[in-house]
Design a protein around this motif. Structure first.
Motif, PDB file in Angstrom:
ATOM      1  N   ALA A  79     -69.879   4.548 136.009  1.00 53.72           N
ATOM      2  CA  ALA A  79     -70.282   5.611 135.778  1.00 53.72           C
ATOM      3  C   ALA A  79     -69.961   5.268 134.050  1.00 53.72           C
ATOM      4  N   ALA A  80     -68.745   4.764 133.608  1.00 54.62           N
ATOM      5  CA  ALA A  80     -68.818   4.349 133.137  1.00 54.62           C
ATOM      6  C   ALA A  80     -70.117   2.559 131.765  1.00 54.62           C
ATOM      7  N   VAL A 131     -63.824  13.360 131.480  1.00 52.36           N
ATOM      8  CA  VAL A 131     -62.958  12.282 130.617  1.00 52.36           C
ATOM      9  C   VAL A 131     -63.875  11.585 129.851  1.00 52.36           C
ATOM     10  N   PHE A 132     -64.953  11.711 129.731  1.00 53.26           N
ATOM     11  CA  PHE A 132     -66.235  10.961 128.473  1.00 53.26           C
ATOM     12  C   PHE A 132     -66.035  12.006 127.084  1.00 53.26           C
ATOM     13  N   TRP A 148     -64.456   7.118 127.387  1.00 55.28           N
ATOM     14  CA  TRP A 148     -64.930   6.519 128.569  1.00 55.28           C
ATOM     15  C   TRP A 148     -63.689   4.993 129.128  1.00 55.28           C
ATOM     16  N   PRO A 149     -62.474   4.435 127.441  1.00 45.45           N
ATOM     17  CA  PRO A 149     -61.071   3.518 128.203  1.00 45.45           C
ATOM     18  C   PRO A 149     -60.997   4.929 129.386  1.00 45.45           C
ATOM     19  N   GLY A 150     -60.189   5.445 128.993  1.00 46.17           N
ATOM     20  CA  GLY A 150     -59.043   6.858 129.693  1.00 46.17           C
ATOM     21  C   GLY A 150     -60.009   6.830 131.260  1.00 46.17           C
ATOM     22  N   LEU A 151     -61.106   6.319 131.616  1.00 44.74           N
ATOM     23  CA  LEU A 151     -61.290   6.524 132.976  1.00 44.74           C
ATOM     24  C   LEU A 151     -60.013   5.131 133.831  1.00 44.74           C
ATOM     25  N   ASN A 175     -75.268  14.479 134.354  1.00 52.65           N
ATOM     26  CA  ASN A 175     -75.957  13.173 135.057  1.00 52.65           C
ATOM     27  C   ASN A 175     -73.803  12.878 135.718  1.00 52.65           C
ATOM     28  N   ALA A 176     -73.113  12.922 134.925  1.00 55.06           N
ATOM     29  CA  ALA A 176     -72.063  12.779 136.007  1.00 55.06           C
ATOM     30  C   ALA A 176     -72.056  13.945 137.066  1.00 55.06           C
TER      31      ALA A 176
END
Length: 454
Positions: free
Chosen positions: A38-39, A172-173, A179-182, A281-282
């Motif tokens: 995902a990221a 989250v993004f 993205w780091p949060g994921l 998309n997600a």
């Protein structure tokens, strides 16, 4: 007291709590697996407030496939460790270490894609322990009369884990974490589960602190797993020469190849061909996995009902549901190969059906290890997982080699056709030579009689 009464009395008991913990383990460990899929999109696109990296399609393909390098490497040793020392300590350690590794991804990315590859290999190594441990625990905890449903429930965690990551990732993004949060969230959940399992987990009913004598007797009488299975010598040659086992290997390879191709490449396909934004998309990437997870709870009771009533044999049931789970997706991928950006709805329907219906495989090859040998189910899962992972490594590498232009639907058609061919060949082998009967080498007397040297 008869075991029919025991079953009624213990309709919900310690085995179910253990199954729930294993379900959560699979969910959380799939967070670790899927986060990078995902990221990878926002990591390689310029977005406000988050770092991004100019990685090529080839480099992204290496990152996505590198997980499977470590996964294949550790699967067999993990199965042996679970058998020798007990699955509890192995799965607990693997999940906890995986959580620490997940938290390190954002820092690793700043040092280049090669460093991310190293972490993906480490993630694969610890993840390789999960399925062998789960199978070892299933063989000890799940009665054969409940095998289809409870085992499917546990492994449905893979679909719900994949779907939840896809859903959560979009929010989250777009948050201040980026993205780091994921990776921070998924790593933290892994550590929390490991701490909880220290208290709640047990290798077998005999060592569980909160199980009644009646339920323990009920489980032990219907699992077929020996109480001293940790000390049994693995009949390697008997397993590797078994046609039923080879059919199982083929089925596992077919499922893994298709599953990982779609898991790792679906976000890219939706972004490049269907032209969906990151949030859409997600959300849509998660839909097939929610459907798959839901269908797990539809097909597994049907499978158990047909088998327990004697409508079909166990072998016929495994082959029937595995065929539904691999040949229907095969047809969907062939149709998907002809979709374009103007047919977004049709493409999403085919993707959702193609991924969702693979839930039937949970009543097919996935439970077949325990059918063939309750005493060595974890070891066998380690072997089939290792082989299937080696085959799956080819999946993202194949995509990277074929896709010189990620926006070209005709190149994606080749990807989907190759995957369909793998489904066709692998499930055909399972149908022809697969079985679902306990094999002679599962039993201690048979091992000592037929192979005295062990």
């Amino acid at each position: 007291m008869g075991f029919d009464k025991l079953e009624k009395h213990h309709r919900f008991g310690a085995r179910h709590w253990h199954v729930i913990m294993l379900f959560l383990s699979v969910v959380i460990n799939f967070f670790q697996r899927v986060s990078i899929s995902a990221a990878i999109v926002p990591m390689t696109q310029s977005t406000a407030g988050a770092p991004y990296y100019d990685w090529t399609g080839y480099e992204k393909g290496i990152i996505l496939s590198s997980f499977l390098w470590g996964y294949a490497l550790s699967a067999v040793p993990a199965g042996l460790l679970a058998k020798r020392f007990g699955a509890k300590i192995v799965i607990l350690s693997a999940t906890g270490i995986g959580g620490i590794v997940a938290i390190c991804y954002p820092l690793a990315a700043t040092n280049g894609w090669e460093t991310v590859v190293v972490l993906r290999v480490l993630t694969g190594i610890v993840q390789g322990a999960i399925y062998p441990c789960v199978h070892t625990l299933v063989a000890k905890w799940v009665p054969r009369t409940e095998r289809g449903f409870l085992t499917t429930f546990i492994y449905a965690g893979s679909q719900f884990g994949s779907a939840l990551v896809m859903v959560i990732s979009g929010f989250v993004f777009e948050s201040s974490m980026g993205w780091p949060g994921l990776f921070y969230i998924t790593g933290g959940l892994s550590l929390a589960w490991a701490l909880l399992y220290v208290w709640l987990g047990a290798n077998e009913p005999a060592t569980c602190r909160c199980i009644s004598k009646g339920e323990r007797m009920y489980i032990e009488s219907l699992t077929g797993s020996s109480n001293n299975s940790q000390t049994l010598t693995v009949p390697w040659m008997s397993i590797l020469k078994s046609p039923a086992f080879l059919g199982l290997v083929a089925a596992h390879c077919g499922f893994n190849f298709g599953f990982y191709m779609l898991l790792t490449e679906m976000p890219t396909y939706m972004s490049s061909v269907l032209q969906l934004d990151v949030k859409s998309n997600a959300a849509l990437s998660s839909l097939p996995y929610f459907v798959m997870g839901t269908l797990c709870f539809v097909v597994s009771p049907i499978s158990d009902l047909l088998i327990n009533r004697g409508t079909i044999s166990v072998t016929t049931g495994r082959k029937l549901f595995n065929s539904i789970g691999q040949w229907v997706p095969m047809a969907c991928l062939i149709g998907l190969g002809y979709m374009t950006a103007g047919e977004t709805t049709e493409a999403i329907v085919l993707l959702t059906l193609g991924v969702g219906i693979t839930a039937a495989c949970c009543c097919g090859y996935l439970v077949n290890h325990v059918d063939l040998s309750p005493n060595f189910a974890g070891t066998m899962m380690g072997i089939t997982n290792a082989v299937a992972s080696l085959i799956s490594i080819l999946s993202p590498l194949m995509v990277g080699a074929i896709l010189t232009d990620e926006t070209d639907p005709t190149q994606w058609r080749v990807v989907f056709f190759v995957t369909s061919g793998v489904y066709l060949i692998c499930n055909t082998l399972f149908v022809v030579i697969g079985k679902a009967e306990v094999q002679p080498w599962n039993d201690v007397p048979s091992i000592s009689t037929t192979n005295p040297s062990t």
